[in-house]
Design a protein around this motif. Structure first.
Motif, PDB file in Angstrom:
ATOM      1  N   ASP A  25       1.568  -7.912   1.770  1.00  0.00           N
ATOM      2  CA  ASP A  25       0.698  -8.461   2.195  1.00  0.00           C
ATOM      3  C   ASP A  25      -0.828  -8.541   1.207  1.00  0.00           C
ATOM      4  OD1 ASP A  25      -1.516  -9.354   4.028  1.00  0.00           O
ATOM      5  OD2 ASP A  25      -0.990  -7.875   5.473  1.00  0.00           O
ATOM      6  N   PRO A  26      -1.385  -9.685   0.942  1.00  0.00           N
ATOM      7  CA  PRO A  26      -2.609  -9.271   0.336  1.00  0.00           C
ATOM      8  C   PRO A  26      -3.462  -8.567   1.238  1.00  0.00           C
ATOM      9  CG  PRO A  26      -1.714 -11.609   0.319  1.00  0.00           C
ATOM     10  CD  PRO A  26      -0.924 -10.900   1.390  1.00  0.00           C
ATOM     11  N   ALA A  27      -3.872  -8.294   2.430  1.00  0.00           N
ATOM     12  CA  ALA A  27      -4.703  -7.544   2.853  1.00  0.00           C
ATOM     13  C   ALA A  27      -4.128  -6.212   2.699  1.00  0.00           C
ATOM     14  CB  ALA A  27      -4.733  -7.955   4.437  1.00  0.00           C
ATOM     15  N   ARG A  28      -3.171  -5.994   2.642  1.00  0.00           N
ATOM     16  CA  ARG A  28      -2.501  -4.386   2.304  1.00  0.00           C
ATOM     17  C   ARG A  28      -2.871  -4.150   0.931  1.00  0.00           C
ATOM     18  NH1 ARG A  28       3.092  -4.185   4.110  1.00  0.00           N
ATOM     19  NH2 ARG A  28       2.267  -4.297   5.949  1.00  0.00           N
ATOM     20  N   ALA A  29      -2.846  -4.999   0.204  1.00  0.00           N
ATOM     21  CA  ALA A  29      -3.395  -4.712  -1.094  1.00  0.00           C
ATOM     22  C   ALA A  29      -4.715  -4.335  -1.254  1.00  0.00           C
ATOM     23  CB  ALA A  29      -2.864  -5.788  -1.994  1.00  0.00           C
ATOM     24  N   ALA A  30      -5.456  -4.800  -0.482  1.00  0.00           N
ATOM     25  CA  ALA A  30      -6.829  -4.599  -0.547  1.00  0.00           C
ATOM     26  C   ALA A  30      -7.228  -3.245   0.069  1.00  0.00           C
ATOM     27  CB  ALA A  30      -7.655  -5.559   0.282  1.00  0.00           C
ATOM     28  N   ALA A  31      -6.473  -2.962   1.213  1.00  0.00           N
ATOM     29  CA  ALA A  31      -6.393  -1.909   1.863  1.00  0.00           C
ATOM     30  C   ALA A  31      -6.070  -0.531   1.376  1.00  0.00           C
ATOM     31  CB  ALA A  31      -5.578  -1.557   3.452  1.00  0.00           C
ATOM     32  N   VAL A  32      -5.061  -0.705   0.291  1.00  0.00           N
ATOM     33  CA  VAL A  32      -4.319   0.388  -0.556  1.00  0.00           C
ATOM     34  C   VAL A  32      -5.529   0.683  -1.621  1.00  0.00           C
ATOM     35  CG1 VAL A  32      -2.742   1.217  -2.297  1.00  0.00           C
ATOM     36  CG2 VAL A  32      -2.078   0.108  -0.143  1.00  0.00           C
ATOM     37  N   ALA A  33      -6.027  -0.399  -2.265  1.00  0.00           N
ATOM     38  CA  ALA A  33      -7.130  -0.564  -3.383  1.00  0.00           C
ATOM     39  C   ALA A  33      -8.288   0.173  -2.936  1.00  0.00           C
ATOM     40  CB  ALA A  33      -7.370  -1.925  -3.673  1.00  0.00           C
ATOM     41  N   ALA A  34      -8.690   0.182  -1.381  1.00  0.00           N
ATOM     42  CA  ALA A  34      -9.865   0.734  -1.005  1.00  0.00           C
ATOM     43  C   ALA A  34      -9.507   2.144  -1.023  1.00  0.00           C
ATOM     44  CB  ALA A  34      -9.985   0.479   0.331  1.00  0.00           C
ATOM     45  N   LEU A  35      -8.637   2.779  -1.349  1.00  0.00           N
ATOM     46  CA  LEU A  35      -8.141   4.201  -1.475  1.00  0.00           C
ATOM     47  C   LEU A  35      -8.655   4.677  -3.118  1.00  0.00           C
ATOM     48  CD1 LEU A  35      -5.077   4.663   0.541  1.00  0.00           C
ATOM     49  CD2 LEU A  35      -7.244   5.301   1.368  1.00  0.00           C
ATOM     50  N   LEU A  36      -8.651   3.956  -3.768  1.00  0.00           N
ATOM     51  CA  LEU A  36      -8.766   4.194  -5.140  1.00  0.00           C
ATOM     52  C   LEU A  36     -10.262   4.200  -5.695  1.00  0.00           C
ATOM     53  CD1 LEU A  36      -6.672   1.338  -6.727  1.00  0.00           C
ATOM     54  CD2 LEU A  36      -6.107   3.735  -6.201  1.00  0.00           C
ATOM     55  N   ASP A  37     -10.545   5.119  -6.823  1.00  0.00           N
ATOM     56  CA  ASP A  37     -11.836   5.042  -7.339  1.00  0.00           C
ATOM     57  C   ASP A  37     -12.103   4.037  -8.183  1.00  0.00           C
ATOM     58  OD1 ASP A  37     -12.491   7.489  -5.947  1.00  0.00           O
ATOM     59  OD2 ASP A  37     -11.413   8.686  -7.526  1.00  0.00           O
TER      60      ASP A  37
END
Length: 252
Positions: A25-37
């Motif tokens: 899911d592209p939205a899940r990619a964004a959610a996981v990326a939000a955990l990154l610095d």
């Protein structure tokens, strides 16, 4: 980073970090990326959305591949071309045996190649297996995060909706879960000498004898228990990449 778009996915063609979490899911990619610095979106074309950033000092890419192995394998191949050598697929799946509950994680040691694409690339006897170190890193990360988890084989199946053919092909084989893309990742990684693993969040049950329509109301992957599992799974995936990086550094 120099951006030379890949022909199909339009991700940067070179210069990506060597470690990736891939999701449907592209939205899940964004959610996981939000955990990154330092997260940065580097491409978004069709179902393919990619971010770069770092997790506890380890540079990573997070990218989405959409639904189904034929499209997903294009992302895996182009990520490899761009410099990725370690892949962890973080997805959702249906449970195939009793004792695996909604929101639990399944760490996939190998996958049945019923994906609709690798059969056109290789003989059916060629295996789809995870890198052992990836399995162990995911297991350790799940344990450290307190996430309920199981190890086992999964069935990668091209068809999502049921048809006239019942899901009985592997009755008694002990498969843990069913999903749609993982065997394509494992085959791609093996063919190219790369490393891959997979962790799946259970969002329903697929074994016929496990289905309780009256209790569950049917398939619904948007429940809170699944969302909580997805949140845990994102952290587990990133932490497993960090553990793999730690192993590599210790071996040098």
């Amino acid at each position: 980073m120099t951006h030379h778009p890949a022909p199909v996915t339009r991700i940067p063609g070179i210069g990506l970090p060597p470690r990736a979490v891939v999701v449907g899911d592209p939205a899940r990619a964004a959610a996981v990326a939000a955990l990154l610095d330092g997260a940065e979106e580097v491409s978004h074309h069709r179902e393919y959305r990619a971010f770069t950033g770092s997790w506890k000092g380890v540079p990573v890419v997070v990218a989405s591949h959409g639904v189904g192995a034929p499209g997903a394998i294009l992302l895996f191949q182009e990520l490899a071309d761009a410099g990725v050598d370690t892949f962890l697929r973080f997805g959702t799946a249906g449970a195939m045996r009793p004792g695996i509950r909604d929101g639990d994680l399944v760490i996939a040691e190998a996958a049945v190649r019923d994906d609709g694409v690798t059969q056109q690339l290789l003989p059916p006897e060629y295996p789809a297996v995870a890198a052992p170190e990836a399995v162990l890193a995911l297991q350790r990360a799940a344990r450290e995060q307190g996430a309920a988890h199981h190890r086992g084989f999964v069935w990668t199946r091209a068809a999502f909706q049921p048809g006239l053919i019942p899901l009985t092909s592997y009755d008694g084989a002990g498969l843990a879960a069913i999903e749609m893309e993982l065997s394509a990742l494992y085959v791609t990684a093996s063919l190219r000498g790369l490393r891959a693993g997979g962790v799946l969040v259970i969002d329903g049950v697929n074994a016929d004898e496990l289905v309780d329509e009256a209790a569950t109301g049917g398939y619904d992957p948007h429940r809170e228990i699944v969302a909580a599992g997805v949140a845990r799974g994102g952290v587990v995936s990133l932490e497993a990449l960090r553990l793999l990086a730690e192993i590599e550094e210790g071996a040098q």
